[in-house]
Design an enzyme around this catalytic site. Structure first.
Site, PDB file in Angstrom:
ATOM      1  N   GLU A 104      76.730 -50.681  -9.094  1.00 19.14           N
ATOM      2  CA  GLU A 104      76.541 -49.298  -9.552  1.00 19.14           C
ATOM      3  C   GLU A 104      75.146 -48.793  -9.211  1.00 19.14           C
ATOM      4  O   GLU A 104      74.172 -49.532  -9.299  1.00 19.14           O
ATOM      5  CB  GLU A 104      76.660 -49.242 -11.080  1.00 19.14           C
ATOM      6  CG  GLU A 104      78.023 -49.568 -11.598  1.00 19.14           C
ATOM      7  CD  GLU A 104      78.054 -49.578 -13.132  1.00 19.14           C
ATOM      8  OE1 GLU A 104      79.102 -49.922 -13.672  1.00 19.14           O
ATOM      9  OE2 GLU A 104      77.020 -49.243 -13.764  1.00 19.14           O
ATOM     10  N   CYS A 117      68.565 -45.031 -10.194  1.00 16.44           N
ATOM     11  CA  CYS A 117      68.568 -46.323 -10.873  1.00 16.44           C
ATOM     12  C   CYS A 117      69.369 -47.311 -10.030  1.00 16.44           C
ATOM     13  O   CYS A 117      70.555 -47.099  -9.783  1.00 16.44           O
ATOM     14  CB  CYS A 117      69.196 -46.141 -12.255  1.00 16.44           C
ATOM     15  SG  CYS A 117      69.369 -47.672 -13.170  1.00 16.44           S
ATOM     16  N   CYS A 124      75.057 -60.660 -13.794  1.00 16.85           N
ATOM     17  CA  CYS A 124      73.796 -61.136 -14.359  1.00 16.85           C
ATOM     18  C   CYS A 124      74.085 -62.426 -15.115  1.00 16.85           C
ATOM     19  O   CYS A 124      75.162 -62.596 -15.668  1.00 16.85           O
ATOM     20  CB  CYS A 124      73.251 -60.076 -15.319  1.00 16.85           C
ATOM     21  SG  CYS A 124      71.653 -60.499 -16.045  1.00 16.85           S
ATOM     22  N   CYS A 128      72.652 -61.257 -22.258  1.00 17.85           N
ATOM     23  CA  CYS A 128      72.294 -60.410 -23.414  1.00 17.85           C
ATOM     24  C   CYS A 128      73.595 -59.977 -24.101  1.00 17.85           C
ATOM     25  O   CYS A 128      74.535 -59.521 -23.449  1.00 17.85           O
ATOM     26  CB  CYS A 128      71.505 -59.186 -22.957  1.00 17.85           C
ATOM     27  SG  CYS A 128      69.921 -59.600 -22.209  1.00 17.85           S
ATOM     28  N   CYS A 131      75.138 -56.318 -23.575  1.00 17.05           N
ATOM     29  CA  CYS A 131      75.110 -55.693 -22.250  1.00 17.05           C
ATOM     30  C   CYS A 131      76.395 -55.953 -21.471  1.00 17.05           C
ATOM     31  O   CYS A 131      76.868 -57.085 -21.384  1.00 17.05           O
ATOM     32  CB  CYS A 131      73.914 -56.225 -21.465  1.00 17.05           C
ATOM     33  SG  CYS A 131      73.729 -55.447 -19.863  1.00 17.05           S
ATOM     34  N   GLY A 174      71.875 -56.344 -13.395  1.00  9.01           N
ATOM     35  CA  GLY A 174      71.104 -57.500 -12.939  1.00  9.01           C
ATOM     36  C   GLY A 174      69.717 -57.594 -13.536  1.00  9.01           C
ATOM     37  O   GLY A 174      69.205 -56.662 -14.142  1.00  9.01           O
ATOM     38  N   GLU A 175      69.126 -58.772 -13.370  1.00  8.64           N
ATOM     39  CA  GLU A 175      67.756 -59.012 -13.811  1.00  8.64           C
ATOM     40  C   GLU A 175      66.880 -59.067 -12.554  1.00  8.64           C
ATOM     41  O   GLU A 175      66.933 -60.043 -11.796  1.00  8.64           O
ATOM     42  CB  GLU A 175      67.698 -60.332 -14.592  1.00  8.64           C
ATOM     43  CG  GLU A 175      66.300 -60.873 -14.832  1.00  8.64           C
ATOM     44  CD  GLU A 175      65.314 -59.849 -15.421  1.00  8.64           C
ATOM     45  OE1 GLU A 175      65.655 -59.170 -16.404  1.00  8.64           O
ATOM     46  OE2 GLU A 175      64.209 -59.732 -14.866  1.00  8.64           O
ATOM     47  N   SER A 206      62.087 -53.055 -14.642  1.00  9.21           N
ATOM     48  CA  SER A 206      62.319 -53.495 -16.017  1.00  9.21           C
ATOM     49  C   SER A 206      62.807 -54.940 -16.030  1.00  9.21           C
ATOM     50  O   SER A 206      63.676 -55.321 -15.249  1.00  9.21           O
ATOM     51  CB  SER A 206      63.381 -52.593 -16.657  1.00  9.21           C
ATOM     52  OG  SER A 206      63.696 -53.053 -17.952  1.00  9.21           O
ATOM     53  N   SER A 229      62.282 -55.257 -21.715  1.00  9.76           N
ATOM     54  CA  SER A 229      63.336 -55.055 -22.710  1.00  9.76           C
ATOM     55  C   SER A 229      63.056 -55.979 -23.883  1.00  9.76           C
ATOM     56  O   SER A 229      63.348 -57.167 -23.831  1.00  9.76           O
ATOM     57  CB  SER A 229      64.698 -55.369 -22.092  1.00  9.76           C
ATOM     58  OG  SER A 229      64.929 -54.508 -21.006  1.00  9.76           O
ATOM     59  N   LEU A 230      62.456 -55.426 -24.906  1.00 11.13           N
ATOM     60  CA  LEU A 230      62.012 -56.257 -26.028  1.00 11.13           C
ATOM     61  C   LEU A 230      63.113 -56.375 -27.091  1.00 11.13           C
ATOM     62  O   LEU A 230      63.519 -57.472 -27.464  1.00 11.13           O
ATOM     63  CB  LEU A 230      60.729 -55.660 -26.610  1.00 11.13           C
ATOM     64  CG  LEU A 230      60.032 -56.473 -27.691  1.00 11.13           C
ATOM     65  CD1 LEU A 230      59.622 -57.848 -27.198  1.00 11.13           C
ATOM     66  CD2 LEU A 230      58.785 -55.721 -28.208  1.00 11.13           C
ATOM     67  N   HIS A 231      63.536 -55.248 -27.600  1.00 17.39           N
ATOM     68  CA  HIS A 231      64.701 -55.165 -28.491  1.00 17.39           C
ATOM     69  C   HIS A 231      64.586 -55.862 -29.842  1.00 17.39           C
ATOM     70  O   HIS A 231      65.544 -55.842 -30.630  1.00 17.39           O
ATOM     71  CB  HIS A 231      65.984 -55.678 -27.808  1.00 17.39           C
ATOM     72  CG  HIS A 231      66.374 -54.922 -26.582  1.00 17.39           C
ATOM     73  ND1 HIS A 231      66.246 -53.563 -26.461  1.00 17.39           N
ATOM     74  CD2 HIS A 231      66.895 -55.344 -25.393  1.00 17.39           C
ATOM     75  CE1 HIS A 231      66.676 -53.183 -25.261  1.00 17.39           C
ATOM     76  NE2 HIS A 231      67.067 -54.244 -24.591  1.00 17.39           N
ATOM     77  N   ASN A 305      74.401 -47.740 -26.841  1.00 20.47           N
ATOM     78  CA  ASN A 305      75.704 -47.227 -26.416  1.00 20.47           C
ATOM     79  C   ASN A 305      76.762 -48.153 -26.975  1.00 20.47           C
ATOM     80  O   ASN A 305      76.592 -49.363 -26.954  1.00 20.47           O
ATOM     81  CB  ASN A 305      75.817 -47.280 -24.891  1.00 20.47           C
ATOM     82  CG  ASN A 305      74.926 -46.249 -24.215  1.00 20.47           C
ATOM     83  OD1 ASN A 305      74.800 -45.130 -24.682  1.00 20.47           O
ATOM     84  ND2 ASN A 305      74.308 -46.641 -23.125  1.00 20.47           N
ATOM     85  N   CYS A 348      74.948 -49.671 -18.464  1.00 18.28           N
ATOM     86  CA  CYS A 348      74.899 -50.538 -17.284  1.00 18.28           C
ATOM     87  C   CYS A 348      76.140 -51.396 -17.183  1.00 18.28           C
ATOM     88  O   CYS A 348      76.469 -52.117 -18.104  1.00 18.28           O
ATOM     89  CB  CYS A 348      73.699 -51.470 -17.367  1.00 18.28           C
ATOM     90  SG  CYS A 348      72.195 -50.613 -17.677  1.00 18.28           S
TER      91      CYS A 348
HETATM   92  N1  SAH Z   1      67.702 -56.905 -16.727  1.00 16.23           N
HETATM   93  C1  SAH Z   1      66.671 -55.911 -16.803  1.00 16.23           C
HETATM   94  C2  SAH Z   1      67.081 -54.615 -16.164  1.00 16.23           C
HETATM   95  C3  SAH Z   1      68.197 -53.881 -16.881  1.00 16.23           C
HETATM   96  S1  SAH Z   1      67.526 -52.430 -17.523  1.00 16.23           S
HETATM   97  C4  SAH Z   1      66.247 -55.739 -18.250  1.00 16.23           C
HETATM   98  O1  SAH Z   1      66.850 -56.375 -19.098  1.00 16.23           O
HETATM   99  O2  SAH Z   1      65.282 -55.060 -18.523  1.00 16.23           O
HETATM  100  C5  SAH Z   1      68.734 -51.819 -18.532  1.00 16.23           C
HETATM  101  C6  SAH Z   1      68.247 -51.589 -19.946  1.00 16.23           C
HETATM  102  O3  SAH Z   1      69.378 -51.207 -20.742  1.00 16.23           O
HETATM  103  C7  SAH Z   1      67.690 -52.839 -20.575  1.00 16.23           C
HETATM  104  O4  SAH Z   1      66.637 -52.510 -21.430  1.00 16.23           O
HETATM  105  C8  SAH Z   1      68.876 -53.342 -21.365  1.00 16.23           C
HETATM  106  O5  SAH Z   1      68.453 -54.217 -22.376  1.00 16.23           O
HETATM  107  C9  SAH Z   1      69.475 -52.054 -21.861  1.00 16.23           C
HETATM  108  N2  SAH Z   1      70.885 -52.125 -22.275  1.00 16.23           N
HETATM  109  C10 SAH Z   1      71.859 -52.896 -21.799  1.00 16.23           C
HETATM  110  N3  SAH Z   1      73.019 -52.701 -22.469  1.00 16.23           N
HETATM  111  C11 SAH Z   1      72.755 -51.758 -23.407  1.00 16.23           C
HETATM  112  C12 SAH Z   1      73.528 -51.129 -24.410  1.00 16.23           C
HETATM  113  N4  SAH Z   1      74.795 -51.436 -24.598  1.00 16.23           N
HETATM  114  N5  SAH Z   1      72.918 -50.208 -25.179  1.00 16.23           N
HETATM  115  C13 SAH Z   1      71.610 -49.899 -24.986  1.00 16.23           C
HETATM  116  N6  SAH Z   1      70.833 -50.463 -24.065  1.00 16.23           N
HETATM  117  C14 SAH Z   1      71.400 -51.384 -23.274  1.00 16.23           C
END
Ligand code: SAH
Length: 361
Positions: A104, A117, A124, A128, A131, A174-175, A206, A229-231, A305, A348
């Protein structure tokens, strides 16, 4: 020429993509063919400014050189399987690669221009838990030329309207740091004056937090925007959301980010997805403020999402604002991510997962 040989060997189907070659790599190849230095600039111009799709069209090169190029390289064209357009102008493309895998790429319209993007891996392996990109695991890395081609396909669409790709985010499937060498080649190619000439400050990478690569990236001293991506504000919660945290816990991650900042003096962005009942309460915001204390940074809150395959629920508006307010009161720069493409499969990996179910199982 070692670098080129590796690239050639990595190619499983057809000739290597010329879009995978950094300027200096193309220059060495041309040198080996006994060609003068200025040819590199000419060829980059044809590829990235004129955007030709065959070597035949490179009319200021000799027939012989065009022939040699065509025997050694391909000019990658990605096949568009489908696209979805949102009412807000966001367009999500599903492209097919030479071996049939799909990826995508998303075009977003901002007031500061067109942002693309890109996807860095087919699937991947980081797992996570929220994701969609990781559902079928990792199929393969996306080559530098295939990442570049994603930008070019969209640029070719924009050419029809006289517009250009203004900025790039490596935030698709992907990462990127799990495909580090190809990522770096891609960044250098699109950033090059004779390439797409997209300024480093208009490019964002990212990562989910592959710590050793953060050190490598810091040492590159690029002026590229860097997001993590800390979360979660601590390892206990983060390990539940992101298995990568078990290899490199929050403390190690923050150490590497401080190193990055010392080296580059660049502000870091933290992405923080709000997951209902998991990490979205005021106490988490307080802990987060503590964690990033002393760093020049910006926190981007992402209301999650809904991913049908995953169980996470959205945080209420009130809780989102309370979280934001808490960070702000503690002096942290914070924004809530503006949502785009909510009416299409915007998260994603969702479009790919829906179109090609066999690939993501
Ligand atoms: N792998 C890299 C690049 C992906 S960036 C990374 O993890 O940073 C895509 C961003 O969307 C990341 O911050 C990921 O954690 C976030 N993401 C993935 N699925 C999501 C979801 N269902 N809701 C919100 N954010 C999401």
């Amino acid at each position: 020429m070692e670098a080129l040989k590796t690239k050639v060997a990595a190619e499983s189907v057809g000739l290597p993509s010329i879009y995978s070659l950094e300027y200096e790599e193309l220059q060495s190849w041309l040198q080996e063919q006994g060609e003068p230095e200025f040819r590199t600039q000419q060829i980059f111009y044809w590829l990235y400014q004129t955007r030709v799709q065959s070597f035949e069209e490179m009319t200021n090169l000799s027939k012989q050189l065009r022939q040699k190029l065509a025997e050694a390289f391909s000019i990658t064209v990605l096949k568009e399987v489908t696209h979805q357009e949102s009412v807000d102008g966001t367009v999500k493309y599903l492209f097919e690669l030479k071996d049939g895998y799909t990826i995508e790429t998303v075009l977003m319209k901002h007031d500061y221009g067109n942002s693309v993007c890109v996807t860095s891996q087919v699937g991947c392996r980081l797992g996570c838990t929220f994701c969609a990109s990781t559902l079928g695991g990792l199929k393969r890395n996306v080559e530098a030329g295939e990442i570049t081609a994603q930008v070019l396909e969209i640029q070719k669409d924009l050419d029809k309207k006289g517009e250009r790709v203004d900025s790039i985010v490596v935030m698709g499937i992907g990462e990127p740091f799990d495909n580090y060498d190809e990522l770096l080649s891609f960044l250098k190619i699109i950033n090059h004056d004779n390439g797409l000439n997209i300024g480093a400050r208009h490019i964002t990478v990212s990562t989910s937090g592959m710590v050793p690569r953060i050190y490598d990236f810091a040492d590159e001293q690029l002026q590229i925007n860097f997001a993590v991506s800390l979360h979660a504000p601590n390892s206990e919660i983060r390990s539940r959301l992101m298995p990568v945290n078990r290899a490199w816990p929050v403390e190690k991650l923050m150490e590497s980010i401080r190193y990055y900042q010392d080296k580059t003096s660049r502000r870091v962005t933290f992405e923080y997805g709000l997951f209902g009942g998991v990490n979205d309460q005021v106490e988490h915001a307080e802990e987060l403020a503590e964690l990033v204390n002393g760093l020049k940074c910006h926190v981007n809150l992402i209301p999650v999402n809904d991913v049908p395959e995953r169980d996470y629920v959205r945080t209420s508006k009130n809780d989102i604002f309370a979280f934001e307010r808490t960070l702000r009161e503690k002096g942290v720069n914070v924004t809530i991510r503006r949502e785009q493409g909510h009416d299409i499969d915007a998260a994603c990996g969702q479009l790919r997962a829906n179109e090609r179910q066999e690939e993501t199982r």
